[in-house]
Motif scaffolding. Structure first.
Motif, mmCIF file in Angstrom:
data_model
loop_
_atom_site.group_PDB
_atom_site.id
_atom_site.type_symbol
_atom_site.label_atom_id
_atom_site.label_comp_id
_atom_site.label_asym_id
_atom_site.label_seq_id
_atom_site.Cartn_x
_atom_site.Cartn_y
_atom_site.Cartn_z
ATOM 1 N N ILE A 13 0.848 -1.163 0.000
ATOM 2 C CA ILE A 13 0.000 0.000 0.000
ATOM 3 C C ILE A 13 0.884 1.212 0.000
ATOM 4 O O ILE A 13 1.540 1.439 0.975
ATOM 5 C CB ILE A 13 -0.861 0.035 1.231
ATOM 6 N N LEU A 14 0.898 1.913 -1.062
ATOM 7 C CA LEU A 14 1.819 3.006 -1.155
ATOM 8 C C LEU A 14 1.113 4.287 -1.527
ATOM 9 O O LEU A 14 0.388 4.348 -2.476
ATOM 10 C CB LEU A 14 2.873 2.695 -2.213
ATOM 11 N N VAL A 15 1.351 5.325 -0.736
ATOM 12 C CA VAL A 15 0.779 6.618 -1.032
ATOM 13 C C VAL A 15 1.561 7.246 -2.170
ATOM 14 O O VAL A 15 2.764 7.218 -2.170
ATOM 15 C CB VAL A 15 0.823 7.479 0.227
ATOM 16 N N SER A 16 0.860 7.769 -3.138
ATOM 17 C CA SER A 16 1.524 8.354 -4.291
ATOM 18 C C SER A 16 1.740 9.834 -4.045
ATOM 19 O O SER A 16 0.894 10.656 -4.332
ATOM 20 C CB SER A 16 0.679 8.146 -5.538
ATOM 21 N N VAL A 17 2.900 10.142 -3.495
ATOM 22 C CA VAL A 17 3.206 11.528 -3.192
ATOM 23 C C VAL A 17 3.815 12.202 -4.404
ATOM 24 O O VAL A 17 3.572 13.362 -4.666
ATOM 25 C CB VAL A 17 4.158 11.606 -1.981
ATOM 26 N N PHE A 18 4.645 11.484 -5.149
ATOM 27 C CA PHE A 18 5.127 12.018 -6.419
ATOM 28 C C PHE A 18 5.272 10.867 -7.380
ATOM 29 O O PHE A 18 5.390 9.724 -6.979
ATOM 30 C CB PHE A 18 6.464 12.773 -6.241
ATOM 31 N N TRP A 19 5.253 11.161 -8.674
ATOM 32 C CA TRP A 19 5.291 10.102 -9.681
ATOM 33 C C TRP A 19 6.521 10.229 -10.547
ATOM 34 O O TRP A 19 7.032 11.305 -10.777
ATOM 35 C CB TRP A 19 4.057 10.166 -10.585
ATOM 36 N N VAL A 20 7.006 9.084 -10.989
ATOM 37 C CA VAL A 20 8.126 9.039 -11.912
ATOM 38 C C VAL A 20 7.560 8.732 -13.286
ATOM 39 O O VAL A 20 6.774 7.803 -13.438
ATOM 40 C CB VAL A 20 9.126 7.947 -11.506
ATOM 41 N N THR A 21 7.940 9.477 -14.262
ATOM 42 C CA THR A 21 7.428 9.250 -15.605
ATOM 43 C C THR A 21 8.581 9.114 -16.568
ATOM 44 O O THR A 21 9.737 9.359 -16.227
ATOM 45 C CB THR A 21 6.545 10.428 -16.049
ATOM 46 N N GLY A 22 8.265 8.753 -17.801
ATOM 47 C CA GLY A 22 9.313 8.645 -18.811
ATOM 48 C C GLY A 22 9.810 7.230 -18.943
ATOM 49 O O GLY A 22 9.079 6.275 -18.738
ATOM 50 N N ASN A 23 11.084 7.061 -19.278
ATOM 51 C CA ASN A 23 11.661 5.746 -19.493
ATOM 52 C C ASN A 23 11.743 4.966 -18.191
ATOM 53 O O ASN A 23 11.676 5.527 -17.098
ATOM 54 C CB ASN A 23 13.061 5.879 -20.110
ATOM 55 N N VAL A 48 7.127 0.877 -9.611
ATOM 56 C CA VAL A 48 7.435 2.265 -9.964
ATOM 57 C C VAL A 48 7.329 2.451 -11.471
ATOM 58 O O VAL A 48 6.749 3.420 -11.969
ATOM 59 C CB VAL A 48 8.845 2.655 -9.467
ATOM 60 N N ASN A 49 7.885 1.527 -12.224
ATOM 61 C CA ASN A 49 7.853 1.629 -13.680
ATOM 62 C C ASN A 49 6.436 1.534 -14.244
ATOM 63 O O ASN A 49 6.158 2.040 -15.329
ATOM 64 C CB ASN A 49 8.744 0.568 -14.314
ATOM 65 N N LYS A 50 5.542 0.865 -13.496
ATOM 66 C CA LYS A 50 4.143 0.801 -13.917
ATOM 67 C C LYS A 50 3.327 1.979 -13.363
ATOM 68 O O LYS A 50 2.119 2.037 -13.552
ATOM 69 C CB LYS A 50 3.519 -0.525 -13.469
ATOM 70 N N GLU A 51 4.024 2.883 -12.655
ATOM 71 C CA GLU A 51 3.395 4.062 -12.062
ATOM 72 C C GLU A 51 2.260 3.682 -11.111
ATOM 73 O O GLU A 51 1.233 4.354 -11.025
ATOM 74 C CB GLU A 51 2.909 5.031 -13.145
ATOM 75 N N ILE A 52 2.488 2.596 -10.378
ATOM 76 C CA ILE A 52 1.514 2.154 -9.375
ATOM 77 C C ILE A 52 1.906 2.686 -8.004
ATOM 78 O O ILE A 52 1.051 2.985 -7.174
ATOM 79 C CB ILE A 52 1.415 0.610 -9.362
ATOM 80 N N ILE A 53 3.192 2.796 -7.748
ATOM 81 C CA ILE A 53 3.680 3.314 -6.470
ATOM 82 C C ILE A 53 4.744 4.363 -6.725
ATOM 83 O O ILE A 53 5.260 4.505 -7.834
ATOM 84 C CB ILE A 53 4.268 2.201 -5.580
#
Length: 459
Positions: A13-23, A48-53
């Motif tokens: 369970i991870l709160v999404s405080v900021f997201w990583v995008t791109g490659n 992270v790569n799936k932008e889930i956490i």
């Protein structure tokens, strides 16, 4: 993929405080507390790569932090690409202004999460591993075809079914002590592992299915209860002599199954494990005795060594449900004919004669087992001798002198499949040192027992 068998993990369970995008990125390049080689590195990187956490603004992931029900809803909603737009929810304690309101409502509408009876969701409450099991089982529609057991999860409990579904699908194997700990608060790292396993089959690890012991009830009548204690309701009475399958123990209670019965019984009333040896009658013959000491060398007397090993062998066999007949259990001397007669009159299934060797020089050494080719049960005796020899020389680390035909009366004239074991040479210093040791005598007895068990398993 790293398999982490020491972690019986719940949801991530991870709160999404900021997201990583791109490659694609590596988790250890953006999360300072997930360095390369960290137990959850691969799973966190995957999510992270799936932008889930994601991590916190300070660049940490904090894998040991607890997970709230709000955070859990965010993760599961993102895993299924659900609508996260803030809006009115079905829960009185989740306002539309809550940043997670859209995720919570979408997950609720999808049937993944539910609230409490008073229309609340309690988003700030920490999620337990048991609750996580409900969430993942529902969200991923896991099914179960087998029964897996954890010693702290009562099969009658409301948690059992969902936890079993996770185990069936390679999402959890429990802790190394075979517990699941359903009431333990799940951490962010644990939730990451469970979620990644649910999403990606390459992360999964299968729990070894419990191989139940066969036991026989040894109380006149015994309550089968719905939990491990007398405070639990009775599920029925089971009578003495009933064969049951015992799956695990928790404290002094064992979880058993039998036709028409399922539940916990007080473990004291379970008999010894039923095995291929159960119900067998085996004659153990410690050689020599009384005025016939057998071989003597290096301070050892054969009749004493073999009686010690014979008694230890008796213990192993009796624990396996064997009726053991001893040709002697003290310093008496039955004749060779009497020894054969004892085996035949007791209707023994096999005959094990135990000896130790001696040679005129100390060069001879090693272990050998004899059978008589011309005895009535010569072919079976050879098989029995082979199984015992293969176990024995390895267990006591002696030279393998092999399985041989021998013209000894106790195996030649015996209508019972009989073998004669020569443990080692008392005249050899190395063999003698081992046979003088109580630890090696124990190893020898156990090895002979295992050889006998091998024989009957494969008979």
């Amino acid at each position: 993929m790293k398999k982490f068998v020491n972690i019986s993990l719940s949801l991530l369970i991870l709160v999404s405080v900021f997201w990583v995008t791109g490659n694609e990125v590596s988790a250890n390049t953006i999360l300072s507390d997930i360095p390369a080689g960290h137990p959850v590195e691969e799973q966190v990187e995957f999510l992270v790569n799936k932008e889930i956490i994601s991590g916190y603004p300070d660049g940490t992931f904090r894998p040991n932090n607890s997970v709230t029900r709000r955070e859990a809803a965010i993760v599961i909603a993102k895993a299924f690409n659900l609508n996260g737009n803030q809006r009115k929810t079905s829960f009185s304690d989740v306002a539309s202004s809550d940043y997670a309101s859209g995720y919570i409502q979408s997950a609720h509408e999808a049937g993944f999460i539910s609230g409490y009876g008073n229309d609340t969701y309690k988003p700030d409450r920490y999620m337990t591993r048991g609750e996580m099991s409900y969430l993942l089982s529902k969200a991923f529609n896991f099914s179960a075809s087998k029964n897996y057991y954890f010693i702290d999860v009562n099969p009658f409990s409301h948690y059992y079914d969902v936890i079993n579904r996770l185990a069936n699908n390679g999402v959890t194997i429990g802790y190394t002590d075979d517990t699941f700990r359903p009431d333990k608060i799940v951490t962010r790292g644990e939730f990451a592992i469970f979620t990644s396993r649910s999403l990606e089959s390459s992360f999964r690890i299968m729990k070894e299915q419990t191989n139940p012991e066969k036991r026989i009830i040894k109380a006149d009548w015994l309550n089968v209860r719905k939990g491990p204690g007398t405070s639990y309701d009775s599920a029925g009475l089971i009578k003495e002599g009933t064969l049951v399958s015992s799956y695990f123990k928790t404290g002094n209670w064992a979880y058993i199954k039998a036709p028409g019965y399922e539940g916990f019984v007080y473990a004291t009333y379970l008999g010894v494990p039923v095995s291929a040896l159960s119900g067998k009658v085996i004659t153990v013959d410690p050689g020599h005795g009384d005025t016939d000491p057998g071989a003597t060398a290096n301070g050892l007397v054969e009749k004493e060594v073999v009686l010690s090993v014979g008694k230890k062998l008796r213990t192993y066999l009796e624990r396996a449900g064997v009726k053991v007949v001893m040709t002697r259990s003290d310093d008496s001397y039955p004749s060779l004919s009497d020894r054969v007669g004892i085996a035949e009159k007791s209707n023994s299934d096999s005959f094990i004669s135990i000896h130790a060797n001696k040679f005129h020089s100390d060069a001879a050494h090693g272990t050998e087992t004899f059978y008589n080719y011309y005895s009535p049960q010569g072919a079976e005796a050879k098989k029995l001798a082979t199984y015992i020899q293969n176990r024995l020389y390895k267990a006591i680390d002696t030279s393998n002198r092999g399985v041989k035909h021998g013209n000894f009366q106790v195996i030649r004239d015996n209508y019972v499949p009989g073998v004669l074991v020569e443990l080692g040479f008392l005249s050899n210093p190395n063999d003698a040192r081992k046979l003088a040791s109580n630890a090696y005598r124990e190893k020898a007895a156990e090895a002979i027992y295992l050889g006998i068990l091998d024989y009957y398993k494969n008979k």
